[in-house]
Design an enzyme around this catalytic site. Structure first.
Site, PDB file in Angstrom:
ATOM      1  N   PHE A  67       0.855  -1.190   0.000  1.00 57.85           N
ATOM      2  CA  PHE A  67       0.000   0.000   0.000  1.00 57.85           C
ATOM      3  C   PHE A  67       0.887   1.234   0.000  1.00 57.85           C
ATOM      4  O   PHE A  67       1.648   1.468   0.935  1.00 57.85           O
ATOM      5  CB  PHE A  67      -0.941   0.071   1.211  1.00 57.85           C
ATOM      6  CG  PHE A  67      -1.819   1.291   1.141  1.00 57.85           C
ATOM      7  CD1 PHE A  67      -2.979   1.298   0.378  1.00 57.85           C
ATOM      8  CD2 PHE A  67      -1.450   2.475   1.777  1.00 57.85           C
ATOM      9  CE1 PHE A  67      -3.762   2.448   0.254  1.00 57.85           C
ATOM     10  CE2 PHE A  67      -2.231   3.630   1.671  1.00 57.85           C
ATOM     11  CZ  PHE A  67      -3.391   3.600   0.901  1.00 57.85           C
TER      12      PHE A  67
ATOM     13  N   ASP B   8       9.261   2.927   2.010  1.00 56.66           N
ATOM     14  CA  ASP B   8       8.072   3.732   2.337  1.00 56.66           C
ATOM     15  C   ASP B   8       7.836   3.590   3.836  1.00 56.66           C
ATOM     16  O   ASP B   8       7.290   2.588   4.304  1.00 56.66           O
ATOM     17  CB  ASP B   8       6.871   3.242   1.525  1.00 56.66           C
ATOM     18  CG  ASP B   8       5.607   4.054   1.824  1.00 56.66           C
ATOM     19  OD1 ASP B   8       5.597   4.799   2.833  1.00 56.66           O
ATOM     20  OD2 ASP B   8       4.620   3.927   1.070  1.00 56.66           O
TER      21      ASP B   8
ATOM     22  N   LYS C 191       2.514  11.290   7.280  1.00 56.39           N
ATOM     23  CA  LYS C 191       1.709  11.042   8.474  1.00 56.39           C
ATOM     24  C   LYS C 191       2.217  11.784   9.723  1.00 56.39           C
ATOM     25  O   LYS C 191       1.984  12.977   9.841  1.00 56.39           O
ATOM     26  CB  LYS C 191       1.556   9.538   8.676  1.00 56.39           C
ATOM     27  CG  LYS C 191       0.735   8.920   7.520  1.00 56.39           C
ATOM     28  CD  LYS C 191       0.096   7.585   7.837  1.00 56.39           C
ATOM     29  CE  LYS C 191      -0.948   7.251   6.786  1.00 56.39           C
ATOM     30  NZ  LYS C 191      -0.629   6.124   5.928  1.00 56.39           N
TER      31      LYS C 191
HETATM   32  C1  LIG Z   1      -0.862   6.162   4.461  1.00 54.93           C
HETATM   33  C2  LIG Z   1       0.186   5.598   3.594  1.00 54.93           C
HETATM   34  C3  LIG Z   1       0.493   6.158   2.347  1.00 54.93           C
HETATM   35  C4  LIG Z   1      -0.322   7.276   1.741  1.00 54.93           C
HETATM   36  O1  LIG Z   1      -0.340   8.440   2.489  1.00 54.93           O
HETATM   37  P1  LIG Z   1      -1.491   9.537   2.204  1.00 54.93           P
HETATM   38  O2  LIG Z   1      -1.088  10.689   3.074  1.00 54.93           O
HETATM   39  O3  LIG Z   1      -2.786   8.926   2.598  1.00 54.93           O
HETATM   40  O4  LIG Z   1      -1.438   9.859   0.753  1.00 54.93           O
HETATM   41  C5  LIG Z   1       1.552   5.625   1.630  1.00 54.93           C
HETATM   42  N1  LIG Z   1       2.263   4.602   2.103  1.00 54.93           N
HETATM   43  C6  LIG Z   1       2.000   4.028   3.305  1.00 54.93           C
HETATM   44  C7  LIG Z   1       2.848   2.902   3.778  1.00 54.93           C
HETATM   45  C8  LIG Z   1       0.944   4.487   4.078  1.00 54.93           C
HETATM   46  O5  LIG Z   1       0.664   3.890   5.240  1.00 54.93           O
END
Ligand SMILES: *Cc1c(COP(=O)(O)O)cnc(C)c1O
Length: 400
Positions: free
Chosen positions: A140, A225, A254
């Protein structure tokens, strides 16, 4: 107005792209949130780890208010006095020489994809427009068209093609599969050190280290990520730190602004991030002074309150306690720091009903991928609060 009234309006006028628990929050503080009917809940989601510092942290709030009175947006057409300090503090904290600020996590992922491709063409000399990026199954990374192009989740993709080419999927947790997928055109491997949205999937020990070695040997960038796993959530600054891995590119978001503001960033050293030239990439709001001031305060709170150490200590305790709960429904409890997943057996009837039952007992958690309940409270939680929550969790995990 009561809970029902707000929900009715929301359902009537808003797009239904989420299936939230039916709780309408009007204020929050630390680990607690309060709904419009005056009921109090323990937040065990932390807005998908965006509020690691706790809700409405007073020091981050102060930074936001102070900066909002001075200047909020300059665009990068002009410079501002907050962004340089954010750059410097991020570098000191993470050890990466440079960073590039964006807003949402998805934008930072897109930025990393562009950066890895540019490195592929400029440094590795991959023929133009031939670069490949290897990603993991069940990843994700966000919701843009390019990002869903390399998702393996039908729900995220089915009605949204055509897709962006240039991505290759390899099974998560298996380093050999990554090695097999590498070609002379591979620019990067991009992974989550722990897959949060897939259900808190923790790969086998040594996986990330092995992938890092494979990348190095093959002149391929490793992109981590860490949008959800980074910034203290798993008990270290980055989840990659658990294996002593230093990815070439790290993506954060985040908790970078403690839940006050959307701030994300790409981190890398100069030979990589230095490749962008003026005009190639940008964002009107990325790096704005309000965002930078808030992120600086959010990082300071992480450091001053030793949130990584807290996450490690309390996460270990929470996992231990959850593992000891006898329950006919639980298949596995797993976690690193305060990123915890309780996987239910397929016959348990889905995690959703357990989340709804916990909500009735004053605990807000969210199911992820049907059968997993994620527990990821703000890192400022204390042992007493976990002890308060355990009986309610125990009862819920033993319901019929
Ligand atoms: C939440 C998340 C994203 C996307 O972040 P947004 O601010 O919602 O665009 C990308 N990668 C990971 C691992 C995430 O948990």
């Amino acid at each position: 107005m009561k809970t029902r009234d707000f929900i009715e309006i929301e359902e009537q006028y808003g797009a239904h792209n989420y299936h939230p628990l039916d709780v309408v929050i009007e204020r929050a503080e630390g680990v607690w949130v309060y709904d419009v009917d005056g009921k109090k809940y323990l937040d065990c989601l932390s807005a998908y780890s965006a509020v690691n510092q706790g809700h409405v942290h007073p020091k981050i709030l102060q930074a936001l208010l102070d900066q909002a009175k001075k200047v909020t947006l300059t665009s990068r057409a002009f410079r501002n006095d907050q962004l340089p300090m954010l750059y410097k503090e991020l570098s000191e904290m993470t050890g990466y020489e440079m960073s590039l600020p964006m807003n949402s996590g998805a934008e930072a992922v897109e930025t990393a994809v562009k950066l890895a491709r540019k490195w592929g063409y400029q440094v590795k000399k991959i023929p133009r427009h031939q670069a490949e990026i290897i990603v993991a199954g069940n990843n994700f990374h966000g919701r843009t068209v390019t990002i869903i192009s390399f998702s393996t989740e039908p729900l995220y993709r089915d009605d949204f093609g055509p897709f962006t080419p240039g991505f290759v999927v390899a099974e998560y947790g298996n380093a050999d599969e990554i090695e097999k997928a590498i070609t002379p055109n591979t620019a990067a491997v991009m992974l989550e050190p722990i897959q949060g949205e897939a259900g808190v999937i923790i790969p086998p020990d040594g996986y990330l280290k092995k992938v890092a070695e494979i990348c190095k040997k093959n002149n391929v960038l490793l992109v981590a990520d860490e949008i959800q796993t980074g910034l203290c959530r798993t008990g270290k600054l980055f989840a990659s730190d658990h294996e002593g891995v230093r990815p070439d590119i790290v993506i954060i978001g985040k908790a970078l602004a403690g839940g006050f503001y959307p701030v994300s960033a790409v981190l890398a050293d100069k030979p990589i991030l230095g490749l962008f030239t003026p005009g190639e990439h940008g964002s009107t709001f990325g790096g704005n002074p309000l965002a930078a001031a808030v992120a600086r305060a959010a990082l300071k709170v992480m450091r001053d309150e030793k949130l990584a150490d807290r996450a490690l200590e309390l996460g270990t305790y929470f996992v231990e306690q959850l593992s000891e709960i006898p329950s006919p429904h639980v298949k596995e409890v797993r976690g690193k720091g305060l990123l915890i997943g309780v996987e239910l057996k397929p016959e348990a009837g889905g995690a959703r009903r357990f989340c709804e039952a916990m909500k009735a007992r004053g605990i807000l958690a969210k199911e992820t991928h049907d059968n997993v309940i994620r527990f990821a409270p703000p890192l400022v939680i204390d042992r007493e609060t976990i002890e308060w929550a355990l009986p309610a969790i125990r009862e819920t995990l033993n319901m019929k």
